[in-house]
Design an enzyme around this catalytic site. Structure first.
Site, PDB file in Angstrom:
ATOM      1  N   GLU A 219     -30.602   2.787 -44.964  1.00 20.04           N
ATOM      2  CA  GLU A 219     -29.467   3.635 -45.379  1.00 20.04           C
ATOM      3  C   GLU A 219     -29.864   4.502 -46.574  1.00 20.04           C
ATOM      4  O   GLU A 219     -29.515   5.683 -46.626  1.00 20.04           O
ATOM      5  CB  GLU A 219     -28.234   2.785 -45.712  1.00 20.04           C
ATOM      6  CG  GLU A 219     -27.674   2.007 -44.530  1.00 20.04           C
ATOM      7  CD  GLU A 219     -27.402   2.840 -43.293  1.00 20.04           C
ATOM      8  OE1 GLU A 219     -27.093   4.040 -43.417  1.00 20.04           O
ATOM      9  OE2 GLU A 219     -27.534   2.300 -42.176  1.00 20.04           O
TER      10      GLU A 219
ATOM     11  N   HIS B 259     -31.671   7.552 -45.323  1.00 25.26           N
ATOM     12  CA  HIS B 259     -30.793   8.633 -44.839  1.00 25.26           C
ATOM     13  C   HIS B 259     -30.238   9.428 -46.025  1.00 25.26           C
ATOM     14  O   HIS B 259     -30.280  10.653 -46.060  1.00 25.26           O
ATOM     15  CB  HIS B 259     -29.581   8.050 -44.102  1.00 25.26           C
ATOM     16  CG  HIS B 259     -29.872   7.600 -42.704  1.00 25.26           C
ATOM     17  ND1 HIS B 259     -30.456   8.412 -41.772  1.00 25.26           N
ATOM     18  CD2 HIS B 259     -29.631   6.410 -42.072  1.00 25.26           C
ATOM     19  CE1 HIS B 259     -30.566   7.739 -40.634  1.00 25.26           C
ATOM     20  NE2 HIS B 259     -30.081   6.525 -40.795  1.00 25.26           N
TER      21      HIS B 259
ATOM     22  N   ILE C 220       0.845  -1.204   0.000  1.00 24.57           N
ATOM     23  CA  ILE C 220       0.000   0.000   0.000  1.00 24.57           C
ATOM     24  C   ILE C 220       0.875   1.248   0.000  1.00 24.57           C
ATOM     25  O   ILE C 220       0.675   2.172  -0.776  1.00 24.57           O
ATOM     26  CB  ILE C 220      -0.966  -0.001   1.202  1.00 24.57           C
ATOM     27  CG1 ILE C 220      -2.038  -1.066   0.974  1.00 24.57           C
ATOM     28  CG2 ILE C 220      -1.627   1.355   1.374  1.00 24.57           C
ATOM     29  CD1 ILE C 220      -2.929  -1.296   2.161  1.00 24.57           C
TER      30      ILE C 220
END
Ligand code: ATP
Length: 608
Positions: free
Chosen positions: A439, A442, A149
């Site tokens: 597609e 779009h 640690i």
């Protein structure tokens, strides 16, 4: 490019310590466990336990034949008198005081002439080792854990990685020439370099030393590179630490790390401290509650250190963040980070020069045109552009090309923006048709929207998570986006879902990302850009949802309604465009089903 041999060596040593500690621990556990179970099993085999009082009674009644004691053990083995195998007659007894028992039984045997065979056995050395290991194990475990640690927390005193400088190491090695574009930013920082080189000249003139410089910019825009280049140009050490490294498990450590970092820097002056992701410690201080106290303490310490410099200490603190709005205002006061430099994403020319700079150690075919690649990569940061060329080199090697071609670079751009092409994925005809219409939707819709850029490529070959994609040309660098453009962008995004609905009378999950982006745009139009007529130019962007309460429920409801209306309108407009141009939509979708991918020229043919 970096000369960070020393930190690497330290890290390597740390790794070795951790590995050895873990190995030792593991070996100890295994040896201990084996020995313990092996011997305790053996001892316990075929034996039954007997109470101490029973043993006394049995001795008095002459029912005990043999007693075997082991040095250091409080358990004795007794053999009960009788017939049969001796082993079956063995029993173990836990004796409260072995010393007293030994004296008592010895007396009985000597004086009363009892016929009991008394044996004293030395302790088995393996049992002794396993017992010792077992008793020490928790302590060992704790020590190893603590060491680990402490090392991880840097309590060993290592605060900040040091590159270059006076202690015999080379400077960072980065120079301003290694940064493409960003000319104005470099000009602004040249005076810092000069100051680091000749601090005395500035001090004699009575000039005040810049203390802190804050670099704002998206990840990958070259903030670290600039900081390293300043150190490299001035030939001074570069101590770097990331804000997140200050935030540790233990309270108070962050502040102590800040203190150590500055102590180290003062010893190395002139030098540069670079704190990356400063927002991790420098975010606005809050009420001193819980975990925030730690953050506040670290930030307070940073402020104290920055105020505590002597005027003649030539330590310049550079910090980087991509969330400037998060920073505590106190950090920006005079004497602290009073200079702020925005590092923008590169513009067209900047992208071209970054591409050229990163192309230096690579082989390119003659057809490669960096200007056109720069045109296709609007919004890319320097790191992303460097990545494009690296990906292109990988693709070229995989495709057995002798040089990197333009197609390799285009593919790399697509790989980074949409993901890797998956030509082998088996797709049903039904899904293919759906993707083709989606597609095509779009692409066709955007063709009728004046503000939307031209289509570059439409494909129904899956890439990354997408079943298909429509790529648009991105030739223009824009600083502002108009309301019309945002509205039309939403229409183009809705084109996919609209095509599915109109052509196939079905809607699919394929539109989820489009819907998410469109909703985001609508939300920003209303709450960030103040573009809604009914709400007016009001910013509803708040850090805390409770702040919205000052606007009242009516306004919140209105935002919800208006978002709905914007999206609905976009969807209706997209459907209208497509139903007016059904033949084009069908043709584009058919072509996509045939060829899987169509170029911008092929797409334009449908509109002639
Ligand atoms: P982060 O915020 O994630 O730390 P950053 O802004 O510090 O990012 P850098 O680490 O400096 O970004 O940049 C990453 C890499 O991107 C650089 O090592 C370099 O290869 C490349 N790069 C970024 N900008 C430029 C540029 N202007 N010129 C040349 N290379 C650049």
């Amino acid at each position: 490019m970096n000369d960070n041999k020393k930190p690497k060596k330290q890290e390597k040593n740390l790794d070795i310590i951790r590995t050895i500690s873990l190995l030792v621990l593991l070996i100890l556990c295994i040896v201990g466990a084996i020995a313990y179970y092996y011997f305790s099993e053996k001892d316990g085999k075929n034996e039954k336990e007997l109470a101490f009082t029973e043993l006394i009674t049995m001795i008095n009644e002459d029912k005990i034949e043999k007693i075997e004691m082991t040095t250091g053990s409080s358990t004795v083995k007794v053999t009960v008198a009788g017939e049969g195998e001796e082993k079956d007659r063995e029993k173990t007894v836990l004796v409260p005081s072995i010393q007293a028992f030994m004296e008592w039984i010895q007396e009985k045997v000597d004086k009363e002439d009892k016929k009991i065979e008394l044996n004293q056995k030395p302790v088995n050395p393996l049992i002794r080792i396993s017992d010792t290991i077992f008793s020490l194990l928790p302590t060992l475990l704790l020590i190893i854990l603590l060491i680990m640690i402490f090392k991880m927390q840097g309590l060993g005193g290592d605060s900040g990685k040091v590159y270059g400088g006076e202690d015999g190491l080379k400077p960072t090695g980065v120079k301003f020439n290694d940064i493409a574009g960003l000319d104005e930013e470099k000009d602004e920082l040249i005076e810092i370099v000069d100051f680091l080189k000749k601090p005395s000249e500035y001090l004699e003139m009575g000039a005040k030393i810049p203390r802190g410089i804050l670099l704002y910019g998206k990840p990958g825009t070259g903030k670290t590179l600039i900081a390293k280049a300043i150190a490299g140009e001035a030939g001074v050490p570069f101590i770097s630490m990331s804000g997140s490294e200050f935030i540790e498990m233990f309270a108070g450590l962050g502040a102590s790390r800040v203190r150590k970092l500055f102590e180290k820097a003062k010893k190395m002056a002139p030098c540069i401290i670079f704190i990356d992701e400063i927002d991790a410690i420098g975010s606005r201080r809050t009420s001193n509650t819980g975990s925030e106290t730690e953050n506040n303490q670290t930030l307070n310490q940073l402020l104290v250190e920055m105020d505590g410099f002597d005027t003649n200490e030539t330590v310049i603190v550079l910090a980087a963040t991509n969330r400037p709005e998060m920073l505590d205002k106190a950090l920006l006061r005079p004497g602290r980070f009073d200079r702020q430099i925005t590092i923008p994403s590169p513009d067209l020319l900047g992208r071209e020069s970054i591409l050229k700079l990163h192309s230096q150690n690579k082989k390119f075919a003659k057809d490669v045109d960096f200007k056109s690649i720069a045109g296709d990569t609007a919004g890319f940061t320097g790191a992303e552009l460097a990545n494009v060329l690296n990906e292109a080199a990988i693709l070229a090697t995989r495709n057995k090309h002798t040089e990197i071609t333009n197609a390799d670079i285009e593919n790399a751009v697509k790989k980074i923006t949409v993901g890797l092409e998956k030509t082998n994925r088996v797709i049903s005809d039904k899904d293919k048709k759906l993707t083709a219409y989606h597609e095509a939707g779009h692409a066709v819709v955007s063709k009728f929207l004046p503000t939307q850029t031209d289509v570059k490529e439409v494909s129904i070959i899956p890439r990354g998570l997408a079943g298909g994609y429509t790529m648009y040309k991105t030739n223009e660098d824009k600083y502002y986006v108009s309301r019309t453009e945002l509205l039309e962008k939403m229409v183009a995004l809705m084109g996919g879902r609209a095509a599915e609905k109109i052509a196939l009378n079905e809607i699919s999950t394929g539109a989820s990302n489009d819907i998410e982006v469109a909703t985001g745009i609508a939300k920003d139009m209303l709450t960030v850009y103040g573009m809604d007529d009914s709400l007016g130019p009001v910013s509803l962007k708040v850090d805390d949802p409770y702040e919205l309460q000052i606007f009242g429920d009516k306004v919140i409801d209105q935002v919800g309604n208006q978002i709905q209306i914007l999206i609905d309108n976009a969807y209706i407009t997209a459907q209208k465009i497509l139903s007016d141009n059904m033949d084009i939509l069908d043709n584009v979708a058919q072509k996509l089903l045939e060829k899987e991918k169509i170029t911008s020229e092929e797409f334009e043919e449908f509109f002639k």
